[in-house]
Design a protein around this motif. Sequence first.
Motif, PDB file in Angstrom:
ATOM      1  N   LYS A  38      65.702  47.716  41.992  1.00  0.00           N
ATOM      2  CA  LYS A  38      64.875  46.608  41.205  1.00  0.00           C
ATOM      3  C   LYS A  38      63.800  47.561  40.198  1.00  0.00           C
ATOM      4  O   LYS A  38      63.727  47.368  39.080  1.00  0.00           O
ATOM      5  CB  LYS A  38      63.877  45.987  42.061  1.00  0.00           C
ATOM      6  CG  LYS A  38      62.939  45.086  41.410  1.00  0.00           C
ATOM      7  CD  LYS A  38      62.261  44.041  42.411  1.00  0.00           C
ATOM      8  CE  LYS A  38      61.161  43.163  41.737  1.00  0.00           C
ATOM      9  NZ  LYS A  38      59.963  43.928  41.167  1.00  0.00           N
ATOM     10  N   SER A  39      63.280  48.646  40.800  1.00  0.00           N
ATOM     11  CA  SER A  39      62.635  49.670  39.804  1.00  0.00           C
ATOM     12  C   SER A  39      63.302  50.411  38.779  1.00  0.00           C
ATOM     13  O   SER A  39      62.918  50.255  37.691  1.00  0.00           O
ATOM     14  CB  SER A  39      61.942  50.735  40.748  1.00  0.00           C
ATOM     15  OG  SER A  39      60.923  50.073  41.643  1.00  0.00           O
ATOM     16  N   LEU A  40      64.652  50.582  39.000  1.00  0.00           N
ATOM     17  CA  LEU A  40      65.386  51.189  38.051  1.00  0.00           C
ATOM     18  C   LEU A  40      65.656  50.059  36.853  1.00  0.00           C
ATOM     19  O   LEU A  40      65.894  50.481  35.720  1.00  0.00           O
ATOM     20  CB  LEU A  40      66.825  51.671  38.631  1.00  0.00           C
ATOM     21  CG  LEU A  40      66.583  52.817  39.419  1.00  0.00           C
ATOM     22  CD1 LEU A  40      68.058  53.151  40.310  1.00  0.00           C
ATOM     23  CD2 LEU A  40      66.528  54.034  38.615  1.00  0.00           C
ATOM     24  N   ARG A  41      66.122  49.014  37.105  1.00  0.00           N
ATOM     25  CA  ARG A  41      66.245  47.876  36.402  1.00  0.00           C
ATOM     26  C   ARG A  41      64.998  47.526  35.567  1.00  0.00           C
ATOM     27  O   ARG A  41      64.955  47.261  34.377  1.00  0.00           O
ATOM     28  CB  ARG A  41      66.592  46.483  36.882  1.00  0.00           C
ATOM     29  CG  ARG A  41      68.111  46.599  37.692  1.00  0.00           C
ATOM     30  CD  ARG A  41      68.471  45.087  37.773  1.00  0.00           C
ATOM     31  NE  ARG A  41      67.772  44.486  38.749  1.00  0.00           N
ATOM     32  CZ  ARG A  41      67.824  44.474  40.038  1.00  0.00           C
ATOM     33  NH1 ARG A  41      68.647  45.185  40.795  1.00  0.00           N
ATOM     34  NH2 ARG A  41      66.879  43.859  40.945  1.00  0.00           N
ATOM     35  N   GLU A  42      63.799  47.666  35.980  1.00  0.00           N
ATOM     36  CA  GLU A  42      62.606  47.387  35.290  1.00  0.00           C
ATOM     37  C   GLU A  42      62.412  48.520  34.237  1.00  0.00           C
ATOM     38  O   GLU A  42      61.643  48.060  33.222  1.00  0.00           O
ATOM     39  CB  GLU A  42      61.625  47.258  36.221  1.00  0.00           C
ATOM     40  CG  GLU A  42      61.626  45.899  37.185  1.00  0.00           C
ATOM     41  CD  GLU A  42      60.451  45.768  38.107  1.00  0.00           C
ATOM     42  OE1 GLU A  42      59.854  46.963  38.254  1.00  0.00           O
ATOM     43  OE2 GLU A  42      60.271  44.760  38.753  1.00  0.00           O
ATOM     44  N   GLU A  43      62.492  49.735  34.728  1.00  0.00           N
ATOM     45  CA  GLU A  43      62.538  50.907  33.855  1.00  0.00           C
ATOM     46  C   GLU A  43      63.167  50.786  32.293  1.00  0.00           C
ATOM     47  O   GLU A  43      62.762  51.189  31.468  1.00  0.00           O
ATOM     48  CB  GLU A  43      62.843  52.386  34.396  1.00  0.00           C
ATOM     49  CG  GLU A  43      62.695  53.311  33.693  1.00  0.00           C
ATOM     50  CD  GLU A  43      63.088  54.766  34.562  1.00  0.00           C
ATOM     51  OE1 GLU A  43      61.957  55.600  34.726  1.00  0.00           O
ATOM     52  OE2 GLU A  43      64.216  54.908  34.578  1.00  0.00           O
ATOM     53  N   VAL A  44      64.446  50.122  32.461  1.00  0.00           N
ATOM     54  CA  VAL A  44      65.129  50.056  31.238  1.00  0.00           C
ATOM     55  C   VAL A  44      65.181  48.803  30.758  1.00  0.00           C
ATOM     56  O   VAL A  44      66.285  48.276  29.790  1.00  0.00           O
ATOM     57  CB  VAL A  44      66.614  50.715  31.488  1.00  0.00           C
ATOM     58  CG1 VAL A  44      66.701  52.128  31.546  1.00  0.00           C
ATOM     59  CG2 VAL A  44      67.313  50.235  32.587  1.00  0.00           C
ATOM     60  N   ALA A  45      64.221  48.045  30.988  1.00  0.00           N
ATOM     61  CA  ALA A  45      64.237  46.558  30.546  1.00  0.00           C
ATOM     62  C   ALA A  45      64.204  46.459  29.307  1.00  0.00           C
ATOM     63  O   ALA A  45      64.921  45.684  28.270  1.00  0.00           O
ATOM     64  CB  ALA A  45      63.104  45.766  31.278  1.00  0.00           C
ATOM     65  N   GLN A  46      63.560  47.282  28.473  1.00  0.00           N
ATOM     66  CA  GLN A  46      63.445  47.584  27.030  1.00  0.00           C
ATOM     67  C   GLN A  46      64.654  47.804  26.504  1.00  0.00           C
ATOM     68  O   GLN A  46      65.282  47.194  25.501  1.00  0.00           O
ATOM     69  CB  GLN A  46      62.426  48.255  26.570  1.00  0.00           C
ATOM     70  CG  GLN A  46      62.128  48.178  25.065  1.00  0.00           C
ATOM     71  CD  GLN A  46      61.704  46.809  24.502  1.00  0.00           C
ATOM     72  OE1 GLN A  46      60.614  46.229  24.991  1.00  0.00           O
ATOM     73  NE2 GLN A  46      62.526  46.378  23.537  1.00  0.00           N
ATOM     74  N   LEU A  47      65.466  48.544  26.924  1.00  0.00           N
ATOM     75  CA  LEU A  47      66.993  49.083  26.662  1.00  0.00           C
ATOM     76  C   LEU A  47      67.947  47.733  26.624  1.00  0.00           C
ATOM     77  O   LEU A  47      68.440  47.469  25.563  1.00  0.00           O
ATOM     78  CB  LEU A  47      67.450  50.055  27.417  1.00  0.00           C
ATOM     79  CG  LEU A  47      68.882  50.301  27.213  1.00  0.00           C
ATOM     80  CD1 LEU A  47      69.163  50.667  25.760  1.00  0.00           C
ATOM     81  CD2 LEU A  47      69.411  51.678  28.177  1.00  0.00           C
ATOM     82  N   VAL A  48      67.654  46.960  27.704  1.00  0.00           N
ATOM     83  CA  VAL A  48      68.573  46.044  27.905  1.00  0.00           C
ATOM     84  C   VAL A  48      68.028  44.901  26.996  1.00  0.00           C
ATOM     85  O   VAL A  48      69.042  44.301  26.209  1.00  0.00           O
ATOM     86  CB  VAL A  48      68.361  45.122  29.531  1.00  0.00           C
ATOM     87  CG1 VAL A  48      69.161  43.750  29.372  1.00  0.00           C
ATOM     88  CG2 VAL A  48      69.063  46.286  30.114  1.00  0.00           C
ATOM     89  N   ASN A  49      66.923  44.473  26.654  1.00  0.00           N
ATOM     90  CA  ASN A  49      66.260  43.546  25.815  1.00  0.00           C
ATOM     91  C   ASN A  49      66.767  44.069  24.273  1.00  0.00           C
ATOM     92  O   ASN A  49      67.318  43.032  23.293  1.00  0.00           O
ATOM     93  CB  ASN A  49      64.670  43.593  25.791  1.00  0.00           C
ATOM     94  CG  ASN A  49      64.344  42.826  27.054  1.00  0.00           C
ATOM     95  OD1 ASN A  49      65.107  41.910  27.711  1.00  0.00           O
ATOM     96  ND2 ASN A  49      62.961  43.189  27.311  1.00  0.00           N
ATOM     97  N   ASP A  50      66.814  45.305  23.875  1.00  0.00           N
ATOM     98  CA  ASP A  50      67.063  45.638  22.596  1.00  0.00           C
ATOM     99  C   ASP A  50      68.686  45.393  22.253  1.00  0.00           C
ATOM    100  O   ASP A  50      69.059  45.117  21.013  1.00  0.00           O
ATOM    101  CB  ASP A  50      66.941  47.258  22.352  1.00  0.00           C
ATOM    102  CG  ASP A  50      65.337  47.626  22.427  1.00  0.00           C
ATOM    103  OD1 ASP A  50      64.566  46.755  22.325  1.00  0.00           O
ATOM    104  OD2 ASP A  50      65.063  48.983  22.502  1.00  0.00           O
ATOM    105  N   LEU A  51      69.520  45.718  23.321  1.00  0.00           N
ATOM    106  CA  LEU A  51      70.864  45.322  23.060  1.00  0.00           C
ATOM    107  C   LEU A  51      71.059  43.806  22.985  1.00  0.00           C
ATOM    108  O   LEU A  51      71.968  43.396  22.429  1.00  0.00           O
ATOM    109  CB  LEU A  51      71.682  46.063  24.491  1.00  0.00           C
ATOM    110  CG  LEU A  51      71.594  47.718  24.361  1.00  0.00           C
ATOM    111  CD1 LEU A  51      72.422  48.027  25.504  1.00  0.00           C
ATOM    112  CD2 LEU A  51      72.592  48.188  23.143  1.00  0.00           C
ATOM    113  N   ASN A  52      70.282  43.201  23.980  1.00  0.00           N
ATOM    114  CA  ASN A  52      70.468  41.798  23.979  1.00  0.00           C
ATOM    115  C   ASN A  52      70.143  41.072  22.528  1.00  0.00           C
ATOM    116  O   ASN A  52      70.752  40.119  22.306  1.00  0.00           O
ATOM    117  CB  ASN A  52      69.565  40.889  25.052  1.00  0.00           C
ATOM    118  CG  ASN A  52      70.117  41.489  26.426  1.00  0.00           C
ATOM    119  OD1 ASN A  52      71.411  41.679  26.664  1.00  0.00           O
ATOM    120  ND2 ASN A  52      69.400  41.073  27.558  1.00  0.00           N
TER     121      ASN A  52
END
Length: 230
Positions: A38-52
């Motif tokens: 969960k913490s790993l996913r939260e850390e790169v949430a901005q990366l995922v958002n940028d790609l989305n």
Amino acid sequence: MNVNIHELNEKFKELITKPFKSSEDLKLKEEIRIALEKSLREEVAQLVNDLNSIGIKINSVWDLVNTNERYPDAIPILLDHLQKDYHERNIEGIIRALAVKEAKGKATPYLITMYHQIPKDNDSLRWAIGNTVDMTITQDDVKSILPIVQDKTNGTSRQMFVFALGKIKSAEVEDVLINLLNDDEVVAHALIALGKIKSQKAKDKITILTDHPKPLVRKEAQKALKKIIK
């Protein structure tokens, strides 16, 4: 990097290497694993958002690693996030996601810089960089790669860099690869690379290696020789 991720990761490693695991240990390990992910996913949430935001719909950077779809528009975003202070697991995901032809001629300088920043005892992450460089290498990258493969203190993390040099035809690269035939940690990869470039200059040394005590080296020497004399 989130300190909490580091603490969770260390605790998780401690539990999985514990010789005896009670039911309480197993329960705690699973709880920590879930919290860590969960913490790993939260850390790169901005990366995922940028790609989305550019139409690349993923939940994790590892979705890119495991897809057969092309994502050329993701490369600049991945390179930007590669330079952020993420946990090693997220960094590895970005590195592996860059192992696509669309990153050729773009990613290698960033990857080489990162390679030199990673402690030498982190062989697996440095190896992963070499594995991606095998996909992204160009002639312009050779000057920065040759010192890596010739430095024995880099250990087995050099292997895929050596392998990647099989895509480059030059007298300098050929000479370096021939010298690496004397290096037990990378000899098999050097043989593969020399076979790819059909090195006539290496033929005699490769012939000798067909009697090498290690089966893998004998096998790769025989394969390389076939390509050279074909």
